[in-house]
Design a protein around this motif. Structure first.
Motif, PDB file in Angstrom:
ATOM      1  N   SER A  67      33.672  44.590  37.017  1.00 47.18           N
ATOM      2  CA  SER A  67      32.736  44.291  38.101  1.00 47.18           C
ATOM      3  C   SER A  67      32.059  42.932  37.916  1.00 47.18           C
ATOM      4  N   ASN A 107      33.012  39.918  40.533  1.00 49.86           N
ATOM      5  CA  ASN A 107      31.835  39.484  41.262  1.00 49.86           C
ATOM      6  C   ASN A 107      31.652  37.972  41.153  1.00 49.86           C
ATOM      7  N   THR A 162      43.439  53.676  37.859  1.00 49.75           N
ATOM      8  CA  THR A 162      42.431  52.621  37.790  1.00 49.75           C
ATOM      9  C   THR A 162      43.075  51.303  37.353  1.00 49.75           C
ATOM     10  N   ARG A 189      42.910  44.583  42.888  1.00 47.55           N
ATOM     11  CA  ARG A 189      41.721  43.785  43.211  1.00 47.55           C
ATOM     12  C   ARG A 189      41.875  42.313  42.853  1.00 47.55           C
ATOM     13  N   LYS A 204      35.834  42.608  44.980  1.00 47.01           N
ATOM     14  CA  LYS A 204      34.885  43.173  44.015  1.00 47.01           C
ATOM     15  C   LYS A 204      34.974  44.710  43.944  1.00 47.01           C
ATOM     16  N   GLY A 205      34.909  45.368  45.080  1.00 48.00           N
ATOM     17  CA  GLY A 205      35.079  46.830  45.130  1.00 48.00           C
ATOM     18  C   GLY A 205      33.961  47.623  44.462  1.00 48.00           C
ATOM     19  N   GLU A 206      34.077  48.928  44.565  1.00 49.08           N
ATOM     20  CA  GLU A 206      33.106  49.865  43.974  1.00 49.08           C
ATOM     21  C   GLU A 206      33.284  49.914  42.457  1.00 49.08           C
ATOM     22  N   ALA A 207      32.243  50.379  41.764  1.00 49.83           N
ATOM     23  CA  ALA A 207      32.361  50.550  40.306  1.00 49.83           C
ATOM     24  C   ALA A 207      33.481  51.551  40.016  1.00 49.83           C
ATOM     25  N   PRO A 261      31.445  54.677  37.107  1.00 51.90           N
ATOM     26  CA  PRO A 261      29.977  54.713  37.150  1.00 51.90           C
ATOM     27  C   PRO A 261      29.422  55.329  35.875  1.00 51.90           C
TER      28      PRO A 261
END
Ligand code: ME8
Length: 533
Positions: free
Chosen positions: A377, A381, A486, A493, A522-525, A528
Motif C-alpha cells: 500500500s 500509493n 493476493t 495492481r 493503489k486498491g484496498e488493503a 487489514p
C-alpha cells in the motif's frame, strides 16, 4: 522445446467418517504449496487427492447416520471438495475409492499379486483397531499394554478398544520383504523424509515383519476379491493403490498406459506421521511384489497440536479432547490466504506444531499486515501520487545509486527453491520476508516524500519507487505457492497481471523485469490489521 519434467504429488485419501478438519486440511495445503511451487519451477505437475471410502470405520459411520455406505460417502464428498476449492487447493484429480476405476485397478492388483506368489490363504486370529483400520497380533497388543492393568485390549497406537477378529483371510507375504526394504532404506535414504523419521521405519522393519491379512470376509463394504467370493479387500490394500489407479494403472488402453509411464513413480506422497508404516513399509513391499517402481519419497509431517491455555502445553488436536478447530474458524479470522500462510510458515513441516489463535494473529500482523500488505500500500500509493498514476520507467542505470533490494534479490530464487523443494516452507517464506522487510526499511531510509519535494532529485525518486515496485513484483511471484490470489492481485495492481502463473521462476524474478511507465492501482488493503485480542 523440451518436454517439461513430470512431478506427481499426492495427499493421503481421507476416510469419510467425519468432515475434514484442520489436520486433513494441513496435509492438503502442504501438498498444494509444493505443487504450486513446482509448477512455477517449470514442472508438469499432477496433483492428486481424494477420499478413502471403504472399510469398517466408514461402514459404521454410515450406519450411525442411517444411510447405506455409498449414500453416506456421496453425502460427504461435497464437504471435502468444497473445502478444498475454498482453500485454493489446485488438485488435478479427486479420486474416490468407490469409483469404477479403483475397483478395476484393485481387482487387477489381486490378479498380479496371485501371479507373484506372495499371496496365500490362511485364517486370521488377532486384534483389529477399527478407528485405525489396523491389525495387531496378540504379542504386539500384550507388549504395548504391559504394566497397564485392565488395558489389555487397547490399540497400541491410539489406545482405543480393539476388536477380536477370527476369519478366513488372504495374506500378503510381507515378511518376505524385510531384507529388500532394509536395502531400500540404505540405498535411498531420501525415500523417507524428514530423515529422522527413517529411524522409526528402519527399526520397525528390522524388528521383523508379519504377513499381512489383506482380505476380510465378515463384512462386505469393500472391493470384492475377484477370485474368492465373500472376500472383500482390506481397506489399506485398496487405498494405497489409489495413487497408481489415478494415473492409469492396469488399464488396457494406450492413452492410459502412456499416462502411467509418464507419471509413475510418484515424486512425493505427503502423509501424516500416523500412516508412515503403511506408506514406507507395506506400500513399497506391495510394489516390489508386483514389480512396479517405488515412489521417490514419502514426506511425513507431524500433528497439529493445540496449546492448552491453562497448562501452556501442546496437546494433539482431536475431536475426543474437544479441542479440534474447524477450518471455518481460521478462515473467518485470517482469510484463506492468511490461513495458508500461517500454517505453512509457522508450523515446521515434519514436526508437531503448536497452534493458537493468538499466534495466528501475531504472525498475520507481523508478516502480512505490517510487512507485505504495508509495503504494497505504501509503495503503490507513492508511485500513483508522484508519477501520475503510473510506475516510473525502468532506470537506465540500475547501479546509479546504492540498490540494497537488488542485492537481496540476487540469487533469491536459488535460496528459496532449495528450501521449498525440501518442504522447508517457513524458511522459503523467510527469504521473501527478508526482501519485503528490507523494502520497508528502504522506504524509511530513502524518504521518498523528501525526494519528491526536490525537483533536482527526481531521478533518485524514480529510482527508489521503481525498486520498491520491483521488490513487490518479485515477492509476489515467490509468494504464489502460499497465497496465489493476493500475489495475482499485487501483480495486477502494477500492470503485471500477465505474469501470474509464470512457469520459469528464475526468469520471472530477474531484477529489472518491470518495464514501468504502466498504470499502478493503489486498491484496498490486502491484509487489514487484526486486533491482537
Ligand atoms: O489415514 N495434524 O485417513 P485419515 C496433522 N484413509 N495432520 C492430521 C491430523 C493432525 N492433528 N489429523 C489428521 C487415513 N491428519 C487413510 C489414508 S492413504 C492411502 C489412506 C492428516 O482420514 C494426516 O495427513 O485418518 C494423516 O495422515 C491423515 O490426516 C489421516 O487421515
Amino acid at each position: 522445446m523440451a518436454e517439461k519434467p513430470s512431478y506427481f504429488i499426492t495427499t493421503p485419501i481421507y476416510y469419510v467418517n467425519a468432515a475434514p478438519h484442520l489436520g486433513t486440511a494441513y496435509s492438503t495445503i502442504v501438498a498444494d504449496v509444493q505443487a504450486r511451487f513446482r509448477r512455477a519451477m517449470g514442472y508438469d505437475v499432477r496433483f492428486l487427492t481424494g477420499m478413502d471410502e471403504h472399510g469398517q470405520k466408514v461402514a459404521e459411520a454410515a450406519a450411525a447416520h442411517d444411510m447405506t455406505p455409498q449414500e453416506w460417502c456421496d453425502s460427504q464428498a461435497p464437504l471435502f471438495k468444497d473445502l478444498w476449492a475454498e482453500l485454493e487447493i489446485s488438485n488435478d484429480d479427486f479420486i474416490r475409492t468407490t469409483e469404477g476405476r479403483q475397483r478395476a485397478a484393485v481387482q487387477y492388483l489381486w490378479e498380479r499379486m496371485r501371479e507373484s506368489g506372495y499371496l496365500y490363504k490362511g485364517s486370521y486370529d488377532g486384534w483389529y483397531c477399527v478407528p485405525d483400520e489396523t491389525f495387531f497380533t496378540d504379542t504386539q497388543v500384550a507388549k504395548a499394554n504391559e504394566g497397564h492393568e485392565g488395558a489389555d485390549h487397547l490399540c497400541p497406537d491410539c489406545h482405543r478398544p480393539l476388536e477380536r477378529v477370527q476369519e478366513e483371510s488372504w495374506f500378503f507375504k510381507l515378511s518376505a520383504f524385510q531384507d529388500r526394504l532394509l536395502e531400500l532404506y540404505e540405498e535411498h535414504p531420501e525415500f523417507v523424509q524428514p530423515s529422522f523419521r527413517m529411524n522409526e521405519v528402519k527399526s520397525f522393519v528390522a524388528g521383523g515383519l508379519n504377513d499381512l491379512s489383506v482380505s476380510r470376509n465378515t463384512f462386505d463394504w469393500g472391493i470384492p476379491v475377484p477370485f474368492d467370493e465373500g472376500h472383500v479387500t482390506y481397506v489399506w490394500f485398496d487405498a494405497l493403490l489409489n495413487y497408481m489407479t489415478a494415473v492409469g494403472y492396469g488399464v488396457d488402453e494406450p492413452a492410459a498406459q502412456a499416462e502411467f509411464a509418464r507419471r509413475w513413480p510418484a515424486q512425493a506422497h505427503i502423509v501424516g506421521k500416523d500412516i508412515i508404516r503403511f506408506h514406507c513399509v507395506i506400500w513399497p513391499a506391495m510394489l516390489m511384489a508386483i514389480g512396479e517402481a517405488l515412489p521417490e519419497r514419502v514426506f511425513a509431517h507431524g500433528f497439529l497440536m493445540v496449546r492448552n491455555e491453562e497448562t501452556g502445553k501442546g496437546e494433539k488436536m482431536s475431536k475426543s479432547r474437544g479441542n479440534a478447530i474447524a477450518p471455518r474458524e481460521v478462515i473467518d479470522l485470517l482469510g484463506v490466504e492468511g490461513y495458508r500462510y500461517y500454517f505453512m510458515t509457522d508450523v515446521v513441516p515434519g514436526m508437531d506444531g503448536a497452534i493458537s489463535f493468538s499466534r495466528m494473529r501475531q504472525v498475520y500482523n507481523a508478516d502480512l499486515a505490517n510487512s507485505w500488505g504495508n509495503l504494497i500500500s505504501r509503495s503503490l500509493n507513492m508511485s500513483a501520487k508522484y508519477f501520475d498514476g503510473l510506475a516510473p520507467a525502468r532506470p537506465s542505470d540500475a547501479s546509479a545509486h546504492p540498490n540494497p533490494l537488488a542485492e537481496i534479490a540476487d540469487g533469491i530464487v536459488d535460496r528459496y527453491a532449495a528450501k521449498m523443494s525440501a518442504f522447508a516452507f517457513g524458511e522459503g517464506a523467510s527469504e521473501v520476508m527478508e526482501l519485503i522487510r528490507a523494502a520497508n526499511r528502504y522506504i524509511e531510509d530513502s524518504e521518498p516524500w523528501a525526494l519528491a519535494k526536490d525537483p533536482a532529485r527526481a531521478d533518485e525518486l524514480a529510482f527508489v519507487i521503481y525498486n520498491l515496485l520491483e521488490a513487490i513484483r518479485i515477492s509476489a511471484h515467490l509468494l504464489v505457492p502460499f497465497m496465489p490470489e493476493t500475489s495475482a492481485e499485487a501483480l495486477r495492481r502494477i500492470s503485471c497481471a500477465d505474469e501470474a502463473g509464470a512457469d520459469d521462476l528464475a526468469a520471472a524474478c530477474a531484477w529489472g523485469g518491470l518495464a514501468g511507465g504502466t498504470p499502478v492501482e493503489k486498491g484496498e488493503a490486502l491484509f487489514p490489521r487484526l486486533e491482537e485480542n
